[in-house]
Design a protein around this motif. Structure first.
Motif: not given
Length: 123
Positions: A9-14, A37-48, A51-59
Motif C-alpha cells: 500500500a505504501k509503495r502504491i501511494k509512493e 482505491y483509497l482502501d487499497i492505498e491505505n492498506g485496508k484492502t489488498e489489490p488483486r 489491479m496491481l499490474s494496472n497500477i504498475a503500468e500507470l505509474t
C-alpha cells in the motif's frame, strides 16, 4: 513490524505521487470507485494481481517493486544484464546473415508478445 500488505500500500501511494496522479484520477484510470482505491492505498484492502499490474503500468514502476521494493528490483536488473551479456556473447559469434535473421525474428516475436500482453491486460 510492518506487514507486506502495508508495504505494498505504501509503495502504491509512493508510485502514484511520484507519477503526479491524484487519488481521484487514479481511481478513474483503474475504473474503480474512489473509496475502493483509497482502501487499497491505505492498506485496508489488498489489490488483486490484475489491479496491481494496472497500477504498475500507470505509474511506470516494475510490478515486482510493489511487492519486494528496490532490493529485489536491483537483483532483477543484475540478472537482466547478465542475461543480455550472455546473449550478446553468443550472438557476436554468429555470421552476419544469421545475426540479421535472428534479430528480425526476435524483434517480431518481442513485438507480438508486447501486443499480446497489452491485449490480455485489457481483457
Amino acid at each position: 513490524m510492518i506487514d507486506n500488505k502495508t508495504q505494498v500500500a505504501k509503495r502504491i501511494k509512493e508510485a502514484r505521487e511520484w507519477k503526479g496522479i491524484t487519488q481521484v484520477k487514479m481511481a478513474k484510470l483503474l475504473n474503480v470507485a474512489r473509496q475502493t482505491y483509497l482502501d487499497i492505498e491505505n492498506g485496508k484492502t489488498e489489490p488483486r494481481v490484475r489491479m496491481l499490474s494496472n497500477i504498475a503500468e500507470l505509474t511506470e514502476r516494475p510490478l515486482v517493486w510493489f511487492v519486494y521494493g528496490d532490493e529485489d528490483v536491483e537483483m532483477h536488473d543484475v540478472q537482466y544484464k547478465q542475461d543480455v551479456n550472455r546473449l550478446l556473447e553468443h550472438f557476436s559469434r554468429l555470421p552476419h546473415e544469421a545475426r540479421t535473421a535472428i534479430l528480425n525474428q526476435s524483434v517480431n516475436m518481442a513485438s507480438f508478445l508486447v501486443n499480446y500482453s497489452k491485449a490480455a491486460q485489457r481483457a
